[in-house]
Each structure stands twice: as C-alpha cells, then as structure tokens.
Design a protein around this motif. Structure first.
Motif, PDB file in Angstrom:
ATOM      1  N   UNK A   1       0.816  -1.206   0.000  1.00 51.24           N
ATOM      2  CA  UNK A   1       0.000   0.000   0.000  1.00 51.24           C
ATOM      3  C   UNK A   1       0.854   1.262   0.000  1.00 51.24           C
ATOM      4  N   UNK A   2       1.869   1.294   0.862  1.00 47.81           N
ATOM      5  CA  UNK A   2       2.659   2.529   0.902  1.00 47.81           C
ATOM      6  C   UNK A   2       3.490   2.687  -0.364  1.00 47.81           C
ATOM      7  N   UNK A   3       3.949   1.584  -0.934  1.00 48.20           N
ATOM      8  CA  UNK A   3       4.688   1.677  -2.203  1.00 48.20           C
ATOM      9  C   UNK A   3       3.763   2.259  -3.279  1.00 48.20           C
ATOM     10  N   UNK A   4       2.519   1.778  -3.301  1.00 49.52           N
ATOM     11  CA  UNK A   4       1.563   2.300  -4.288  1.00 49.52           C
ATOM     12  C   UNK A   4       1.267   3.779  -4.029  1.00 49.52           C
ATOM     13  N   UNK A   5       1.118   4.151  -2.768  1.00 45.32           N
ATOM     14  CA  UNK A   5       0.828   5.564  -2.433  1.00 45.32           C
ATOM     15  C   UNK A   5       1.965   6.480  -2.898  1.00 45.32           C
TER      16      UNK A   5
ATOM     17  N   UNK B   1      -1.597   2.065 -10.341  1.00 48.31           N
ATOM     18  CA  UNK B   1      -0.298   1.549  -9.892  1.00 48.31           C
ATOM     19  C   UNK B   1      -0.463   0.086  -9.524  1.00 48.31           C
ATOM     20  N   UNK B   2       0.348  -0.775 -10.099  1.00 46.54           N
ATOM     21  CA  UNK B   2       0.369  -2.151  -9.595  1.00 46.54           C
ATOM     22  C   UNK B   2       1.734  -2.409  -8.983  1.00 46.54           C
ATOM     23  N   UNK B   3       1.703  -3.135  -7.890  1.00 42.33           N
ATOM     24  CA  UNK B   3       2.930  -3.360  -7.127  1.00 42.33           C
ATOM     25  C   UNK B   3       3.245  -4.850  -7.116  1.00 42.33           C
TER      26      UNK B   3
END
Lengths: 338, 734
Positions: free
Chosen positions: B468-472, B485-487
C-alpha cells in the motif's frame, strides 16, 4: 493420527452393538475434543462410530416437571433454548462460559460430559502420564501443576475435568441416562465422573459398550438466584482456574435451599452436600458463604504451583453466592465481575 | 506529492486477502506435488543411535523418508548456513545434517508422501533410539554460567559509586519469559521442481533474497537455479527473518526426489523455531533528591542456544533516553539446550524498555514524584549514549498529548486509591523508544503509455502494508491515480531489498520508489521538451512535476503536456527505470521513534482478575505515510503489549527440556474480550533531516512501553509490584 475404521450407527442399539464388537472403538458426535486427541496421537481408536445422526436431539418436559435433554443436542442449542434460558439459566450461563461459539455449535451435550482433561502431560505423548499410559507415572505431581486439581487427587493423577457445563449440571442435580447391552440405567451427574484414585485412565463410570442417551434436569431450576463465575487466565477462550456454580432459593434473606459446585479444582465437578446443608436455614451473608466455602474446600491440598487455587476458590464461592443472592448473575458477555 | 501520502488509504491488497485471492506459500499448486511431514526429536540433547524408517516406508503412498543418513548433500561450512540475519558468532543449525540432537523438537526426518495425511500418519511409524546426554534448559538455574557478550556501550562515569551515594535508589530483577511469535499463517514452503534442476520456491519469509542466497549456499546451486517467491505473509513478526527449517526440508525433498514438495509445519512444530529469549533484566537506578538521575545500570541475562550467540540491545535504551552522568550496561548470555532465539517485535526494546520503565516507575514512587515528571526531569534532547542531537524527537509532546487524552491529571498517585465498584483502578504510564533505521533498497518502475505503472521490488509485505505505501508513494511521485499503480513484491528476481524487519522497510522502500520515479520524471521532461513546438521547451527540466497524468510546470499553472501524449509522440510504449536508493551515511544525528503509553487497568480486588480497560499510545515517528495502516500497526503493537504484560509465556518443563504449551489454546495471547479502548495518537514530528519524506517507520514502536505501562498500572491499582511477567492473577493473590 492413526488410521481407523468408520461406521455410522443406524440407531442406539446399533451403536451399542458396534461398541461391543470392538473394545478400541470410540463414539463420535461433534468430535471437538476427540479429533484433537487423535491428531496428537493421544487417542488411537481402531474405529469411530458416528452417532451424530441418531435421534437424540430433543428437549422435552418430563412428567415431574423437569426436562429431558437428548445427548446429541448441541451445546449452543441447549444454552439458547427458551426452556433452559427461563428455567435453568445457570446451565445456559455455564455453557456460554465455555469454549467458543464455533465449538459450542459442534459439541454435543453427551460429548461435553466425555471431554478429557487438558493436562499438558496428557497431551504430550513423550512424557509419562498415568491417564494416557497407565503405570508410567504422573508428570504433573512434581511438574507444571498450576492448573491442576486441589481436591480429590491421588498420587497417580492430579488432572482436572475441564467442563463448565458439568459444573452447572452437578449443582442442579442432573441425571445421566445411559444405555448399554445390559439395558438402561441412570446415574447422578455427580456419580458419572469419577475421582482418579489408582485408575486415572477412567474419567467416568460409563461402562464399556455404554452410551449416554440423555441428561435429565429435575424440576427445581433456581432461575431467580443463581450465578456461574469462571475465573481464568484471559477473559475468554481459556479453561477455568476455578469456576463456581451457585444456586439459591431464598425467602427474604433466609436460605431455603442451596447448591454449590466447583469446576477446575478436581477430576470431576466438585459438590459437597455438607456445605449446602450448612447454608440451609441460614441468612445469605458473606460470613455464612465463607463457612460453606470452607466446608466445600475441606481437604484441599496444593502442589507446588496451584496453592493459589484454594484461596481463589474460597473467594470465588463467596462472590458467586453474593451474585446469586442479589439476583445479579455473572454476565458471560461482559467480563466485569459484578 | 500528497494526494495519497499521509492519508488513510485502504490496503491495496485488502480485497485479495479477504476474498482468498491472495495466495500464501502453502497454497501454490504444482504437478505431482508431494507432501512432507517433519519428524521432530523428543529429547533436548544427545544423538540419534538408530532411526528406523522401514515401517513408514511400507505405508502406501509414502515416497521416501529423508534423514541425516539418507539425503542429498548439504554444505559443510558454516558460511553457507549463515544467512544475512544469522548471529555473527556461532554455527547455524542444519536440519538433517548429522546425528546430533541440539534441542527438543529439532527436525530429524522428513516423511514425503503423495498426500499430507499419509505423510503425517507414516511419521508416527518412525522409530528413533537416542543416546541422551545431560542437558540444561532453565535460565534461572543456569544463571551462574552467564557469559558476557560485547558490551553495548562503554561505561559512562562511575555508576557503582554513583549508586552507592544516591539519595534514592531502586534496584530489582525483572523477569520476562520466552515468548513465541505465533503468526496466524503456518510456516510453509512449496518447492516447485522445474525439471532442469531448477526450483521455484514459494516460502513464508520476511526476505526472499536472503532465502535465495541461503538455499544457493546450502545446496551449492547457481543463483539462476533457485527463485524464491513470497507474495503474501500471514504475519511473521521476526520469526521469518531467517530461513526456517521447512524451506530447507522442502528444497531437500524436491532435490532428492526431483519432484515438487510442500512442507507445512504444524502449529506445535512452530514452537521449535525461534522465540523471544527469556531474559532476566537487572536494573539499578540512582537519583538525587530532586529526582534527577545520577546512575543507570542495566544488566540483561538472556537465553541463547549452545550453538549460536543471539543477543539484542536490551540495555542501551535507558542510558540513551535519560540524562544521567553515570551509566553501566552489560549483556550476558546463558547457553542452553534450546533452539536459537530470534527477533520478535521490537527485539531487545520490548523486554529491556519494559524493565527500565517499570524501574523508572518504582523510582518515581520512591521519590514521590509523578512518573511523567520524573521522566521530564531526566529528559534529554540529545542521545545520551552518543551525545548526539536527534534528527527529531517529539517525546515531550507525546507525554503531553497522551496525558491529556488519557486524563492523567485526574490521577490520585496513591496506590489503591481509585476504585470502580469491586475493582481497584490503576493508571500507569511508560516511555517507548525504537530506532529509525533505513536500508538500501532498489525499485523498478515501468510506466506504460496508457498511464499505468508497475512498481516492483524484492521486499516482502509481512502484513504491515508495504504494497500500500509503495503504491501511495508511486502514485504521488508519478502523478497517477493509485488504481493505476500495480505493485509486485517478494520475488527474488526483482530489484534488491533486505529482509523486512526492524521497522526499516517503510522509509527504505518509499525512498527507493522516489528515486526510480525521479528518473522517470527526468526522462519524461527530456522527451517533453524535445517534442516539436513543445510548450515546455523553455521550462527548466528540474522544475517540471508529474501531476494528474500531466508533465506540468509551475505547479499546475504553467504549460503542461499529458504523459500519454509525450510517450506516444516519442513512440515509447514503456519507460523502465530501476534505481538503488542508498541513504547518505550521517553519524551526526541519532534517529529514533518514541512513544508515551498510558494504561488503565481494573483489578477485581478479591479475585485478582485484571482487565485493561483503556490504553492511549501517543507516538512520534516522523511523517506517517498511511494513517490507517499506521494506526493498525500501533493498535496491533498495543494488543501484543497487553499479551506480554498479562498472558504470554512459553512454559517449559525443565525435567524434559520440553515446551509444554506448544499450541495456541494453552499459549495465551489476548482474545477480543481482553481488549477494550485503544486510542492511537500520532504526534506531529516534522523531520527534514532523516530523509526526504521525513519517514521513520512504525513496525516495532507500538509494543514498546506497553507492558511496563500495564505493570505500572497494576501496581497503582493494587500496591503490588509484579516483576515476573506475565502478570497472572495468582501473582496478585500471593
């Protein structure tokens, strides 16, 4: 887990026949305890006889005004049955103090009576345990015995019976109806479970080839003045360190009839007629309750880690009787102890 | 840069998790998959004289039984077995390596069968004869054998003399039992045989690249032969930092049988993995009459195995936190016939700060000072152990905000003075502290012309919210909606990341994303400016930003071009950038997170039953990337702290050297009924020095201080000081 045969009993007589044919067979209803024990290789039945479809699920009124409860009634159905809620709320409360909603949905009344001790040594097949492997010794005597019995122990076993329901049934004077190849018989709940003496492998007086068919409650339900108080290491989903079932019949502040049973302290629900007799005719006061507690706990002995249970039980008895007297039974939903 | 960062964004993987679409290590399918069941030693020390598998092999469906005498080769040098988290000193445990039994529950065989039930049944048919040797598993009886490990810090002043002359002194042992992590997901590995000698290993781990490197070493494989994947982890809390038995065993099985093998540990078997080591914490504090500290001494005596020296910083927190001219610390280990301990949420701090903060409470009582006042008297704006300024430290604000929210001012300091019916009411508080660590992490971003971006990194998400934070951060940095965004995480073939632990992954992964996104921005700016007639031709590339799908100038007010147009125009389907972010080394400042924890307990006076009715945790941890997952993190830490205070204990029978409550019915953690109000406050803590975003990480700080706050509340309620955890009712009745 061992391999085993599976049979489904078509009726009670069939279950008895199947049991008689194989001394290593076990009955299975909800299986909430038996399956665990099989996974741990503590129980290794050669055959499971599934009785879950037998017609033992009725709750019906008896001629004398009591209730007859089929052995396969699920614990939760029993706890929430209107007749139990209204007439035997002590039993409902004790059931709801035990296990979790999921387990209570699966567990049967008969199976609850048959559940085995939670002694850690009983569960660990690498350690000596007279209950699991007769003659090997009791590891708890000089081992971890904080949860163990203080009453009715023997030098071969200090395990406790883990049931909450049975404690209320003992206080209410319930009967256990049993069927076997020799016919039917009835035992008082307090005579159904046994003390360990030198045969701790036997938890109950149920004979081989016998099956529990029903529990019977006498008419007196103590629906006004009762309480079930369970003291444990966390506020839910733990076995009792000490539990108390208390029921009173009062006239004003005078005790007409008293019932008192302890859980978590012995190999069976612990009831003392002497303690109850001492309450009869007395005023419902903490002093009298304390004296009854002392009588109930007469002969209590501690091992290295469970000495606290004696004083805890004494205090819990007094508190539970106070709750019963004031008609403010312990809530099983709200954990604050009134 | 703030459409998502700092907001309560819901977990991007939430739907996959609650619908079951998220696959865990034990859920991956493979053709002709075999199932392994672990057989464990039942003695704590000795050797295997005979291990007879013949009956097990006769069971229909059993394919093989692997043992130390019947297995593919394993590396024989310690270096191969030392993963990146292994203790420096020692020789890591090697499953099925030889006939030595080093701890009870040690794996000694793997039964491999066509299905799990058969393997489990056949495991009961294995007969083992041991030669048992004298053993010891009891820290307290072996305390005399404690050996010192490297001292955390050199002593400051003369603590012994300061203690002797102290006007007010408090000195005591605090005993914290061993505890097990009990993550909900069982440890599992599915080792998929790829046919050419290669393996794809789905493993429950906090670090896929650590496991990958470890397996290559242990099995002497080339890096391209083993790929480790761990897309979701159902909790690990430190127990998955080191490669665990099951990954070695599943890999061993697959290599031996040239088929895919899955090994899932049972709940009971997970008690043979690492654990928080039992620790006796001896704390002595000396104060002047005015309540300022003159001496802090802290000695920790902890359990470790006979074969590895595991130790963490239990003792350094007090001398860092509190002003005291004199301090002395020491850490000792007792080597026992047990598995090696391992990190468990806030390792060292959860235990050491627990003891320290109980001792501070006792000192406050002796000084007749309010516990907060004592802490403020010793408050230090500099890290006392290194005499360094902090990058930021808003602990003072934590005390103030927490006290206000809790209503601390209404506290009557006298023990047993506050009541609610039959309950004694107690209010206690404690300080929490943890490090704000950051590590090198690389991230790859692939931006496609349809306005989507894939962000990938080998880091694990152990349930903490990394996806979640990577996507944010990526959404904000690339100016895209988060849905675009896909992580991808936790595949050893993805860009480098260390194990996820120590609270370092939020800051580390976020800045790696920023680094790669910056390269993308520069590339887009270059392309945009180069377009014929570009409105951005004269704009300084350094000032363009990515926002709302545009390459924008002057915020959103100047000329702009859509990212899609620029890429189309440049005939680019995708822009791919990978960047390793390294934080500049800066030893000039200390980096820490802090908290102030306030707890209310209600204790039935006669029966000793304890309820934790309220907890307020005020946390200063820099910028909070996601206030929703962040709050969950802290709440989880508080719940665990309640467990540590009242419930958790791995119970051993030292006559057998065995754990006797190896299941979650008897190993108690709090249940819903034990948890009441938990109020989490994030105190503003701007920090432009620690890193660009001002992020510190939240994984550990939530638990630190909670057990002490509760123990102090129990004292305030009852007048009884329980120094042996967990605080069970029998201890109050004694």
């Amino acid at each position: 887990m061992n391999n085993f045969q599976y049979s489904r009993a078509s009726d009670v007589a069939d279950a008895i026949r199947l049991l008689a044919a194989d001394p290593n067979a076990k009955l299975i209803a909800g299986g909430t305890n038996l399956i665990d024990l099989m996974k741990e290789n503590v129980e290794r039945p050669s055959r499971l006889i599934d009785i879950s479809r037998l017609p033992l699920r009725d709750i019906e009124e008896t001629a004398d005004g009591g209730l007859r409860i089929g052995a396969l009634v699920p614990n939760s159905d029993l706890a929430y049955h209107p007749l139990i809620e209204q007439r035997y709320p002590l039993l409902a409360s004790a059931i709801l103090a035990g296990a979790s909603a999921q387990l209570r949905n699966m567990a049967s009344v008969g199976g609850n009576l048959m559940q085995r001790t939670r002694c850690a040594y009983f569960y660990d097949t690498t350690t000596p345990c007279n209950k699991r492997s007769p003659g090997t010794g009791c590891s708890a005597l000089d081992g971890l015995n904080r949860n163990h019995a203080i009453l009715g122990t023997s030098s071969s076993c200090i395990a406790t019976n883990p049931s909450d329901m049975s404690v209320a049934l003992a206080a209410l004077g319930a009967l256990v109806h049993i069927a076997g190849s020799a016919g039917e018989r009835t035992l008082a709940l307090t005579d159904f479970h046994r003390l360990p003496d030198d045969k701790p492998h036997a938890d109950t007086n149920l004979g081989s080839g016998e099956i529990i068919t029903a529990i019977e409650l006498p008419p007196r339900g103590f629906a006004r003045n009762y309480s079930y108080l369970k003291i444990r290491d966390r506020l839910s989903y733990a076995f009792a360190l000490v539990s108390v079932a208390a029921a009173l019949e009062l006239e004003g502040n005078a005790i007409i009839e008293a019932r008192l049973a302890l859980g978590g302290v012995a190999h069976k629900p612990w009831r003392s007629l002497e303690a109850e007799a001492a309450l009869r005719g007395q005023a419902a006061t903490p002093d009298h309750f304390g004296r009854a507690a002392d009588l109930l706990l007469q002969g209590a002995t501690a091992r290295s880690h469970n000495g606290f249970k004696i004083e805890l039980a004494r205090r819990a008895v007094v508190r539970t009787l106070m709750q019963a007297t004031s008609a403010t039974p312990q809530s099983q939903a709200h954990k604050k102890i009134a | 840069m703030n459409a998502y960062v700092g907001t309560p964004t819901s977990r991007v993987d939430g739907r996959a998790k609650v619908t079951g679409a998220a696959k865990y290590a034990g859920e991956f399918a493979a053709d002709r998959l075999l199932h392994g069941f672990v057989v464990e030693a039942t003695i704590p020390r000795g050797r295997i004289v005979r291990l007879d598998s013949s009956d097990a092999l006769k069971v229909k469906g059993v394919v093989d039984v692997l043992t130390h005498t019947h297995r593919p080769p394993l590396a024989d040098k310690d270096e191969a077995w030392k993963d990146e988290v292994a203790p420096e000193k020692g020789s890591p445990f090697r499953p099925l390596y030889d006939d030595r039994i080093r701890f009870n529950g040690q794996p000694i065989a793997l039964v491999v069968a066509e299905d799990w039930e058969t393997a489990k049944f056949a495991a009961t048919r294995i007969r083992v004869e041991y030669e048992q040797e004298a053993f010891a598993t009891d820290l307290e009886s072996e305390r005399g054998t404690a050996a010192k490990v490297d001292q955390p810090h050199k002593p400051r002043g003369d603590a012994a003399a300061a203690l002797t002359r102290a006007a007010v002194r408090h000195e005591a042992d605090y005993v914290i039992p061993s505890e097990h992590h009990n993550p909900m997901e069982l440890y599992a590995t599915t080792a998929v045989w790829e046919g050419n000698g290669g393996l794809t290993v789905y493993d429950k781990t906090q670090g896929v690249q650590n496991v990958q490197k470890f397996l290559c070493g242990v099995f002497r494989k080339k890096p391209e032969d083993i790929r480790v994947i761990s897309p979701y982890v159902g909790g690990a809390f430190g127990s998955g930092l080191r490669p665990q038995h099951q990954v070695v065993l599943a890999t061993l099985g697959a290599l031996a049988l040239k088929r895919s093998v899955r090994v899932v540990l049972t709940r009971q078997q997970m008690y043979s993995l690492g654990y928080r080591p039992m620790t006796i914490e001896h704390v002595a504090l000396g104060a002047k009459p005015d309540g300022t500290l003159d001496a802090v001494t802290h000695e920790a005596i902890a359990v470790t195995s006979r074969f590895e020296d595991f130790s963490r910083n239990d003792t350094g927190w007090g001398e860092q936190l509190y002003k005291s001219p004199n301090s002395r610390l020491s850490h000792k280990l007792v080597h026992l016939d047990l598995a090696t301990p391992c990190d468990m949420r806030a390792p060292g701090a959860a235990t050491g700060v627990c003891a320290l903060e109980c001792a501070m409470d006792e000192l406050a009582v002796a000084l007749k000072l309010d516990p907060i006042e004592l802490r403020l008297k010793c408050y230090s704006d500099r890290d006392q152990s290194g005499d360094l300024p902090y990058t930021s430290k808003q602990l003072r604000e934590c005390y103030a905000r927490g006290a206000e929210a809790f209503g601390w001012a209404r506290r009557n300091p006298a023990p047993r003075s506050m009541r609610d019916g039959k309950d004694l009411v107690g209010w206690g508080m404690a300080t929490g502290v943890w490090e704000a660590l950051q590590m090198p992490v690389a991230v790859r971003i692939v931006l496609t012309s349809n306005g989507h971006a894939e962000v990938s990194c080998a880091a694990s998400d152990i349930g903490t919210g990394t996806y979640t934070i990577v996507a944010q951060v990526a959404a904000d940095a690339l100016g895209l909606p988060i849905e675009n965004i896909s992580v991808r995480l936790a595949d050893s073939t993805l860009p480098q990341a260390p194990v996820e632990g120590g609270s370092w992954m939020a800051a580390s992964s976020a800045h790696a994303v920023l680094g790669a996104a910056e390269d993308i921005r520069q590339e887009l700016a270059r392309l945009a400016k180069a377009m014929p007639g570009s409105p951005l031709a004269d704009v300084d590339a350094a000032t363009v930003t990515l926002v709302d799908g545009m390459i924008a100038s002057n915020g959103r007010n100047g000329p702009a071009l859509s990212i899609a147009d620029v890429m189309r125009h440049s005939k680019l389907e995708r822009i791919e950038k990978e960047k390793l972010n390294q934080f500049a080394e800066d030893k000039s400042h200390a980096r820490n997170t802090h908290s102030a924890v306030f707890a209310e307990v209600k204790v039935d006076e006669e029966l000793g039953v304890i309820r934790v009715t309220r907890v307020v945790s005020a946390v200063a941890a820099g910028r909070i990337l996601n206030t929703k997952t962040g709050r969950s993190q802290i709440m989880g830490g508080v719940v665990w702290g309640i467990g540590m205070a009242l419930h958790e204990e791995t119970v051993m029978d030292h006559r057998f050297g065995r754990i006797m409550n190896a299941n979650i019915a008897e190993y108690h953690i709090p249940v819903n009924a034990d948890i009441h109000d938990i109020d989490v406050i994030f105190v503003d803590e701007p920090d432009d020095r620690i890193n660009k975003l001002g992020v510190k990480g939240l994984g550990e700080i939530g638990i630190v201080g909670v057990p002490a706050a509760i123990a102090n509340a129990v004292y305030h309620a009852t007048g009884k000081r329980i120094r042996r955890f967990p605080i069970t009712l029998d201890k109050l009745l004694e």
